[in-house]
Design a protein around this motif. Structure first.
Motif, mmCIF file in Angstrom:
data_model
loop_
_atom_site.group_PDB
_atom_site.id
_atom_site.type_symbol
_atom_site.label_atom_id
_atom_site.label_comp_id
_atom_site.label_asym_id
_atom_site.label_seq_id
_atom_site.Cartn_x
_atom_site.Cartn_y
_atom_site.Cartn_z
ATOM 1 N N VAL A 1 -5.391 -0.920 -4.526
ATOM 2 C CA VAL A 1 -4.043 -1.150 -5.050
ATOM 3 C C VAL A 1 -3.759 -2.639 -5.088
ATOM 4 O O VAL A 1 -3.112 -3.142 -6.004
ATOM 5 N N LEU A 2 -4.251 -3.361 -4.076
ATOM 6 C CA LEU A 2 -4.165 -4.813 -4.051
ATOM 7 C C LEU A 2 -5.573 -5.378 -4.175
ATOM 8 O O LEU A 2 -6.540 -4.746 -3.747
ATOM 9 N N PRO A 3 -5.725 -6.577 -4.759
ATOM 10 C CA PRO A 3 -7.055 -7.190 -4.824
ATOM 11 C C PRO A 3 -7.623 -7.415 -3.436
ATOM 12 O O PRO A 3 -6.894 -7.821 -2.534
ATOM 13 N N ASP A 4 -8.892 -7.116 -3.230
ATOM 14 C CA ASP A 4 -9.518 -7.362 -1.937
ATOM 15 C C ASP A 4 -9.382 -8.838 -1.577
ATOM 16 O O ASP A 4 -9.526 -9.712 -2.434
ATOM 17 N N GLY A 5 -9.132 -9.107 -0.299
ATOM 18 C CA GLY A 5 -8.978 -10.484 0.150
ATOM 19 C C GLY A 5 -7.539 -10.952 0.170
ATOM 20 O O GLY A 5 -7.251 -12.039 0.651
ATOM 21 N N THR A 6 -6.618 -10.138 -0.364
ATOM 22 C CA THR A 6 -5.214 -10.502 -0.338
ATOM 23 C C THR A 6 -4.613 -10.097 1.004
ATOM 24 O O THR A 6 -4.565 -8.925 1.343
ATOM 25 N N ASP A 7 -4.172 -11.081 1.791
ATOM 26 C CA ASP A 7 -3.588 -10.776 3.095
ATOM 27 C C ASP A 7 -2.209 -10.149 2.927
ATOM 28 O O ASP A 7 -1.412 -10.591 2.091
ATOM 29 N N TYR A 8 -1.933 -9.140 3.711
ATOM 30 C CA TYR A 8 -0.632 -8.485 3.660
ATOM 31 C C TYR A 8 -0.396 -7.755 4.972
ATOM 32 O O TYR A 8 -1.302 -7.555 5.773
ATOM 33 N N THR A 9 0.825 -7.365 5.199
ATOM 34 C CA THR A 9 1.171 -6.455 6.295
ATOM 35 C C THR A 9 1.904 -5.278 5.674
ATOM 36 O O THR A 9 2.409 -5.376 4.542
ATOM 37 N N ILE A 10 1.980 -4.177 6.394
ATOM 38 C CA ILE A 10 2.727 -3.023 5.893
ATOM 39 C C ILE A 10 4.184 -3.410 5.680
ATOM 40 O O ILE A 10 4.809 -3.004 4.697
ATOM 41 N N VAL A 11 4.717 -4.221 6.584
ATOM 42 C CA VAL A 11 6.107 -4.675 6.440
ATOM 43 C C VAL A 11 6.309 -5.411 5.131
ATOM 44 O O VAL A 11 7.288 -5.184 4.405
ATOM 45 N N SER A 12 5.384 -6.312 4.801
ATOM 46 C CA SER A 12 5.535 -7.087 3.566
ATOM 47 C C SER A 12 5.510 -6.181 2.338
ATOM 48 O O SER A 12 6.231 -6.419 1.366
ATOM 49 N N LEU A 13 4.689 -5.134 2.377
ATOM 50 C CA LEU A 13 4.641 -4.193 1.253
ATOM 51 C C LEU A 13 5.955 -3.423 1.135
ATOM 52 O O LEU A 13 6.487 -3.247 0.033
ATOM 53 N N LEU A 14 6.473 -2.968 2.277
ATOM 54 C CA LEU A 14 7.718 -2.204 2.251
ATOM 55 C C LEU A 14 8.879 -3.060 1.764
ATOM 56 O O LEU A 14 9.752 -2.589 1.028
ATOM 57 N N LYS A 15 8.910 -4.316 2.167
ATOM 58 C CA LYS A 15 9.985 -5.211 1.735
ATOM 59 C C LYS A 15 9.900 -5.495 0.234
ATOM 60 O O LYS A 15 10.918 -5.687 -0.436
ATOM 61 N N LYS A 16 8.669 -5.531 -0.253
ATOM 62 C CA LYS A 16 8.496 -5.754 -1.691
ATOM 63 C C LYS A 16 8.949 -4.547 -2.490
ATOM 64 O O LYS A 16 9.412 -4.656 -3.627
ATOM 65 N N GLY A 17 8.852 -3.377 -1.874
ATOM 66 C CA GLY A 17 9.160 -2.128 -2.561
ATOM 67 C C GLY A 17 7.871 -1.425 -2.928
ATOM 68 O O GLY A 17 6.959 -2.044 -3.492
ATOM 69 N N ILE A 18 7.751 -0.150 -2.596
ATOM 70 C CA ILE A 18 6.511 0.580 -2.836
ATOM 71 C C ILE A 18 6.766 1.793 -3.719
ATOM 72 O O ILE A 18 7.868 2.347 -3.758
ATOM 73 N N ASN A 19 5.720 2.191 -4.435
ATOM 74 C CA ASN A 19 5.802 3.416 -5.232
ATOM 75 C C ASN A 19 5.130 4.555 -4.465
ATOM 76 O O ASN A 19 4.619 4.349 -3.358
ATOM 77 N N LYS A 20 5.116 5.739 -5.039
ATOM 78 C CA LYS A 20 4.568 6.906 -4.349
ATOM 79 C C LYS A 20 3.080 6.753 -4.064
ATOM 80 O O LYS A 20 2.589 7.182 -3.010
ATOM 81 N N LYS A 21 2.362 6.125 -4.990
ATOM 82 C CA LYS A 21 0.927 5.942 -4.796
ATOM 83 C C LYS A 21 0.666 5.020 -3.603
ATOM 84 O O LYS A 21 -0.197 5.297 -2.754
ATOM 85 N N GLU A 22 1.408 3.925 -3.525
ATOM 86 C CA GLU A 22 1.238 2.993 -2.421
ATOM 87 C C GLU A 22 1.658 3.628 -1.088
ATOM 88 O O GLU A 22 1.003 3.419 -0.064
ATOM 89 N N LEU A 23 2.730 4.413 -1.100
ATOM 90 C CA LEU A 23 3.165 5.091 0.116
ATOM 91 C C LEU A 23 2.086 6.056 0.601
ATOM 92 O O LEU A 23 1.828 6.155 1.805
ATOM 93 N N ALA A 24 1.437 6.748 -0.329
ATOM 94 C CA ALA A 24 0.374 7.685 0.052
ATOM 95 C C ALA A 24 -0.785 6.955 0.720
ATOM 96 O O ALA A 24 -1.385 7.458 1.689
ATOM 97 N N VAL A 25 -1.100 5.764 0.221
ATOM 98 C CA VAL A 25 -2.183 4.976 0.817
ATOM 99 C C VAL A 25 -1.798 4.530 2.230
ATOM 100 O O VAL A 25 -2.600 4.594 3.159
#
Length: 220
Positions: free
Chosen positions: A182-206
């Motif tokens: 869903v994100l390019p490999d090597g892109t640093d992230y946290t679950i918090v950062s994804l949730l703050k950005k806003g997630i879709n159903k596919k991302e939530l499932a992951v």
């Protein structure tokens, strides 16, 4: 007879005791340097003798104090360091709210806040017998929240209920760099950062799949 007593030198005096102790200290320092001294102090060789001695003595004594620590002392120090880092991370992620602050933020009673906690709808931390709530899970942005709580928190937490509060917290804030394409490999992230950005159903499932395997060696 009296003359002999007056002329007889004392067996020991304060100066002799001081010299003897200094000799013991220097010998101990020398033995420590020969046996186990890891610091590079070549620059100190150019210092005057008094400065050189003080610097070397300080360094050697520090290393000896550390090496002489018991396992229990080392464990306590490591625990203190870990605790300090943990609270630094909490601060970096917005800090903590009390139950009263959360009730005001969400417009509900403290009883309701506790109920949400018990039903795994809010992440809490038990600090000295008081439950507090990491601030990152709340939002006033209607686009990424549901009644003040980040979308995804309530859906994810039930899959982490077998872990301690600290482990649950770690799931949301630890850095990752693989997100199932869903994100390019090597892109640093946290679950918090994804949730703050806003997630879709596919991302939530992951994310839920990550929660299900959290703590295991299986990344799938």
């Amino acid at each position: 007879m009296e003359i002999e007593k007056r002329n007889k030198k004392p067996i020991s005096n304060d100066a002799d005791i001081i010299v003897e102790r200094l000799e013991n200290i220097v010998k101990e320092l020398a033995d420590q340097i020969r046996s186990n001294f890891n610091s590079d102090m070549k620059m100190e060789l150019a210092l005057p003798d008094n400065h050189f001695f003080l610097n070397v003595a300080t360094q050697v004594m520090s290393e000896k104090a550390i090496s002489d620590m018991t396992k229990e002392k080392k464990r306590l120090i490591n625990r203190s360091i870990s605790r300090a880092r943990f609270f630094d991370n909490i601060r970096d992620n917005g800090g903590l709210f009390t139950s009263l602050e959360v009730s005001k933020l969400l417009g509900v009673s403290k009883v309701t806040v506790k109920k949400k906690k018990d039903q795994y709808k809010l992440l809490s931390l038990n600090l000295n017998g008081e439950f507090v709530y990491p601030a990152f899970q709340f939002s006033t942005n209607d686009e990424n929240s549901n009644k003040g709580v980040l979308i995804g928190i309530e859906e994810i937490l039930p899959f982490l209920n077998n872990f301690s509060d600290v482990m649950k917290y770690g799931f949301f804030v630890q850095k990752r760099n693989v997100f199932d394409r869903v994100l390019p490999d090597g892109t640093d992230y946290t679950i918090v950062s994804l949730l703050k950005k806003g997630i879709n159903k596919k991302e939530l499932a992951v994310i839920i799949r990550l929660a299900k395997t959290f703590g295991s060696q299986d990344p799938a």
